[in-house]
Design a protein around this motif. Structure first.
Motif, PDB file in Angstrom:
ATOM      1  N   SER A  60       6.675   1.236  -7.523  1.00 26.91           N
ATOM      2  CA  SER A  60       7.201   2.390  -6.785  1.00 26.91           C
ATOM      3  C   SER A  60       6.672   3.705  -7.333  1.00 26.91           C
ATOM      4  CB  SER A  60       8.728   2.400  -6.830  1.00 26.91           C
ATOM      5  OG  SER A  60       9.236   1.264  -6.188  1.00 26.91           O
ATOM      6  N   SER A  61       6.346   3.723  -8.624  1.00 28.68           N
ATOM      7  CA  SER A  61       5.874   4.962  -9.253  1.00 28.68           C
ATOM      8  C   SER A  61       4.433   5.319  -8.886  1.00 28.68           C
ATOM      9  CB  SER A  61       5.994   4.863 -10.779  1.00 28.68           C
ATOM     10  OG  SER A  61       5.012   3.968 -11.295  1.00 28.68           O
ATOM     11  N   ILE A  62       3.699   4.390  -8.274  1.00 31.92           N
ATOM     12  CA  ILE A  62       2.305   4.651  -7.908  1.00 31.92           C
ATOM     13  C   ILE A  62       2.284   5.566  -6.687  1.00 31.92           C
ATOM     14  CG2 ILE A  62       0.113   3.637  -7.172  1.00 31.92           C
ATOM     15  CD1 ILE A  62       1.013   1.067  -8.666  1.00 31.92           C
ATOM     16  N   GLN A  63       1.748   6.754  -6.857  1.00 29.00           N
ATOM     17  CA  GLN A  63       1.709   7.754  -5.794  1.00 29.00           C
ATOM     18  C   GLN A  63       0.403   7.644  -5.014  1.00 29.00           C
ATOM     19  OE1 GLN A  63       4.397   9.769  -5.179  1.00 29.00           O
ATOM     20  NE2 GLN A  63       5.346   8.558  -6.800  1.00 29.00           N
ATOM     21  N   SER A  64       0.492   7.153  -3.812  1.00 31.31           N
ATOM     22  CA  SER A  64      -0.665   7.074  -2.934  1.00 31.31           C
ATOM     23  C   SER A  64      -0.179   6.855  -1.512  1.00 31.31           C
ATOM     24  CB  SER A  64      -1.604   5.939  -3.342  1.00 31.31           C
ATOM     25  OG  SER A  64      -2.667   5.854  -2.423  1.00 31.31           O
ATOM     26  N   LYS A  65      -0.656   7.686  -0.616  1.00 33.60           N
ATOM     27  CA  LYS A  65      -0.275   7.546   0.787  1.00 33.60           C
ATOM     28  C   LYS A  65      -1.064   6.436   1.471  1.00 33.60           C
ATOM     29  CE  LYS A  65       1.213  12.287   1.189  1.00 33.60           C
ATOM     30  NZ  LYS A  65       1.073  13.569   1.824  1.00 33.60           N
ATOM     31  N   LYS A  66      -2.147   5.991   0.824  1.00 33.24           N
ATOM     32  CA  LYS A  66      -3.002   4.967   1.420  1.00 33.24           C
ATOM     33  C   LYS A  66      -2.420   3.559   1.280  1.00 33.24           C
ATOM     34  CE  LYS A  66      -7.297   7.423   0.468  1.00 33.24           C
ATOM     35  NZ  LYS A  66      -8.582   7.332  -0.234  1.00 33.24           N
ATOM     36  N   LEU A  67      -1.460   3.370   0.387  1.00 36.78           N
ATOM     37  CA  LEU A  67      -0.932   2.037   0.134  1.00 36.78           C
ATOM     38  C   LEU A  67       0.035   1.609   1.224  1.00 36.78           C
ATOM     39  CD1 LEU A  67      -0.280   2.234  -3.698  1.00 36.78           C
ATOM     40  CD2 LEU A  67      -2.254   1.300  -2.508  1.00 36.78           C
ATOM     41  N   ARG A  68      -0.257   0.467   1.803  1.00 38.33           N
ATOM     42  CA  ARG A  68       0.612  -0.069   2.851  1.00 38.33           C
ATOM     43  C   ARG A  68       1.920  -0.569   2.253  1.00 38.33           C
ATOM     44  NH1 ARG A  68      -2.613  -4.652   4.701  1.00 38.33           N
ATOM     45  NH2 ARG A  68      -0.611  -5.309   5.486  1.00 38.33           N
ATOM     46  N   LYS A  69       2.947  -0.518   3.055  1.00 36.57           N
ATOM     47  CA  LYS A  69       4.274  -0.988   2.635  1.00 36.57           C
ATOM     48  C   LYS A  69       4.210  -2.450   2.171  1.00 36.57           C
ATOM     49  CE  LYS A  69       8.865  -1.869   4.557  1.00 36.57           C
ATOM     50  NZ  LYS A  69       9.676  -1.854   5.770  1.00 36.57           N
ATOM     51  N   GLU A  70       3.505  -3.282   2.933  1.00 37.22           N
ATOM     52  CA  GLU A  70       3.396  -4.706   2.590  1.00 37.22           C
ATOM     53  C   GLU A  70       2.723  -4.898   1.236  1.00 37.22           C
ATOM     54  OE1 GLU A  70       2.307  -3.455   5.509  1.00 37.22           O
ATOM     55  OE2 GLU A  70       3.662  -4.319   6.988  1.00 37.22           O
ATOM     56  N   THR A  71       1.693  -4.091   0.964  1.00 36.20           N
ATOM     57  CA  THR A  71       0.982  -4.198  -0.302  1.00 36.20           C
ATOM     58  C   THR A  71       1.928  -3.889  -1.459  1.00 36.20           C
ATOM     59  OG1 THR A  71      -1.097  -3.586   0.752  1.00 36.20           O
ATOM     60  CG2 THR A  71      -0.984  -3.332  -1.644  1.00 36.20           C
ATOM     61  N   ARG A  72       2.701  -2.830  -1.314  1.00 36.71           N
ATOM     62  CA  ARG A  72       3.689  -2.476  -2.348  1.00 36.71           C
ATOM     63  C   ARG A  72       4.698  -3.609  -2.549  1.00 36.71           C
ATOM     64  NH1 ARG A  72       3.793   2.699  -4.288  1.00 36.71           N
ATOM     65  NH2 ARG A  72       2.698   4.259  -3.069  1.00 36.71           N
TER      66      ARG A  72
END
Length: 138
Positions: A60-72
């Motif tokens: 959750s702490s990784i800040q990136s708008k490119k990361l898809r919800k599923e990937t997280r």
């Protein structure tokens, strides 16, 4: 699967990962590929178990708008249970490392599913050949 062959323990797949796999196979998986997936999921040697998504504060702490919800969700689940995540997503692993989050992961090369594409190409070739033959007769 050589990476887990002969290993003791369990192979887990979270719900988000399973949903992604099902969507991919429905869209581009051929009959044989779908059969291999079914056999893999039912393989008693690996004891694959589908588990609920779990949250990880580190992911959750990784800040990136490119990361898809599923990937997280997928990486959060692996991180929260302390599992090695088998992935072809090198971009996510780089993003995590740059954010100071080091994950247990086994990176494998991405492979395209070709069964459905091959069947479509064969059907297209057959249709083109039929059209050529019909045009030649007229």
């Amino acid at each position: 699967m050589k990476a887990i062959e002969g290993k003791k323990g369990h192979v887990f797949i979270c719900e988000s990962a399973m949903n992604c796999i099902e969507k991919i196979f429905a869209a581009v998986g051929g009959t044989e590929e779908r059969k291999r997936l079914k056999n893999l999921l039912q393989n008693e040697r690996f004891a694959i178990k589908i588990i609920k998504n779990k949250k990880s504060d580190r992911i959750s702490s990784i800040q990136s708008k490119k990361l898809r919800k599923e990937t997280r969700q997928i990486f959060s689940t692996g991180d929260s249970i302390g599992a090695i995540t088998i992935t072809s997503n090198a971009a996510f692993l780089r993003s995590a490392r740059q954010a100071g989050v080091h994950l247990k992961a086994l990176l494998h090369p991405a492979r395209a599913l070709v069964g459905h594409i091959v069947m479509k190409a064969a059907a297209d070739s057959q249709a083109a050949a039929t059209t050529s033959i019909n045009n030649a007769k007229t």
